[in-house]
Design a protein around this motif. Structure first.
Motif, PDB file in Angstrom:
ATOM      1  N   ALA A  78       0.825  -1.214   0.000  1.00 18.54           N
ATOM      2  CA  ALA A  78       0.000   0.000   0.000  1.00 18.54           C
ATOM      3  C   ALA A  78       0.858   1.264   0.000  1.00 18.54           C
ATOM      4  O   ALA A  78       0.426   2.317  -0.484  1.00 18.54           O
ATOM      5  N   LYS A  79       2.060   1.176   0.547  1.00 19.32           N
ATOM      6  CA  LYS A  79       3.010   2.301   0.572  1.00 19.32           C
ATOM      7  C   LYS A  79       2.407   3.577   1.180  1.00 19.32           C
ATOM      8  O   LYS A  79       2.745   4.690   0.772  1.00 19.32           O
ATOM      9  N   GLN A  80       1.554   3.406   2.171  1.00 15.94           N
ATOM     10  CA  GLN A  80       0.933   4.576   2.805  1.00 15.94           C
ATOM     11  C   GLN A  80       1.834   5.211   3.852  1.00 15.94           C
ATOM     12  O   GLN A  80       1.544   6.296   4.341  1.00 15.94           O
ATOM     13  N   HIS A  81       2.910   4.526   4.203  1.00 17.93           N
ATOM     14  CA  HIS A  81       3.869   5.058   5.167  1.00 17.93           C
ATOM     15  C   HIS A  81       5.210   5.240   4.461  1.00 17.93           C
ATOM     16  O   HIS A  81       5.581   4.439   3.600  1.00 17.93           O
ATOM     17  N   ARG A  82       5.911   6.263   4.848  1.00 19.18           N
ATOM     18  CA  ARG A  82       7.162   6.630   4.174  1.00 19.18           C
ATOM     19  C   ARG A  82       8.144   5.461   4.117  1.00 19.18           C
ATOM     20  O   ARG A  82       8.783   5.231   3.083  1.00 19.18           O
TER      21      ARG A  82
END
Length: 207
Positions: A78-82
């Motif tokens: 998802a790459k929602q966090h750095r």
């Protein structure tokens, strides 16, 4: 010895632990050992003091499949966090699952500037005999075994703040760091999400 080499040696040590009828070692997979090494190097590369958060053990839908504590394939993709945006392209995932506890944990990390170091009291996946697609709590002997790996990890990262997510994590922290004030954080499962968020905010502060 340089830190990258220390981390590489540490992961290699983990990878030698044999599987059994009730324990699965994800780090016997070169891909998952590599994932862990990428994660640990990323955490070390951050500036500032290290915050160590200790859970219980890898789950069959989470760390067992990714090699990274308190994570899931769905969270990474998802790459929602750095951190996941930065490392996702280098991570190898053969199977992607959603893990509820991991999702709950990372909801509390949306605004942090520095990510904590996640680890487990027992770093391998404990499961009932004959059923590796279930989780079980690590037993006393496994907790003692886990202390060795936790202590070795702390020698590399020298954490200044230590907290246990759940009672097993707290116990491991107190056993390995008797001189530290180990903070207890309620695990988010079984209705503990609100208390978990409060505990995380207390530990992470403005990190």
């Amino acid at each position: 010895m340089k830190v990258k080499q220390q981390i590489s040696n540490y992961v290699a040590r983990l990878s030698k632990r044999k599987n059994s009828e009730t324990v699965f070692n994800p780090y016997r997979s070169k891909a998952l050992a590599g994932n862990l090494e990428i994660y640990l190097n990323y955490i070390f590369s951050q500036s500032g003091d290290n915050i160590l958060l200790i859970g219980e053990a890898p789950g069959y839908k989470g760390c067992r499949l990714t090699g990274i504590p308190f994570s899931s394939g769905a969270l990474i993709n998802a790459k929602q966090h750095r951190i996941f945006s930065d490392i996702a392209d280098d991570i190898v995932l053969k199977k992607v699952e959603l893990e509820n506890s991991a999702s709950a944990v990372w909801e509390s990390l949306s605004d942090v500037k520095r990510y904590p170091l996640f680890w487990n009291a027992f770093p391998f996946h404990p499961h009932p005999k004959g059923d590796s697609n279930k989780n079980r709590a690590p037993n006393k002997q496994e907790m003692i075994e886990g202390e060795v790996y936790l202590s070795a990890l702390a020698e590399i990262f020298a954490p200044t703040t230590i907290a246990g997510i759940g009672r097993k994590g707290e116990l491991a922290g107190k056993q390995v760091f008797p001189e530290n004030d180990v903070v207890y954080i309620r695990h988010p499962s079984y209705g503990g999400k609100k208390e978990f968020i409060v505990g995380m905010e207390r530990v992470l502060g403005s990190s």
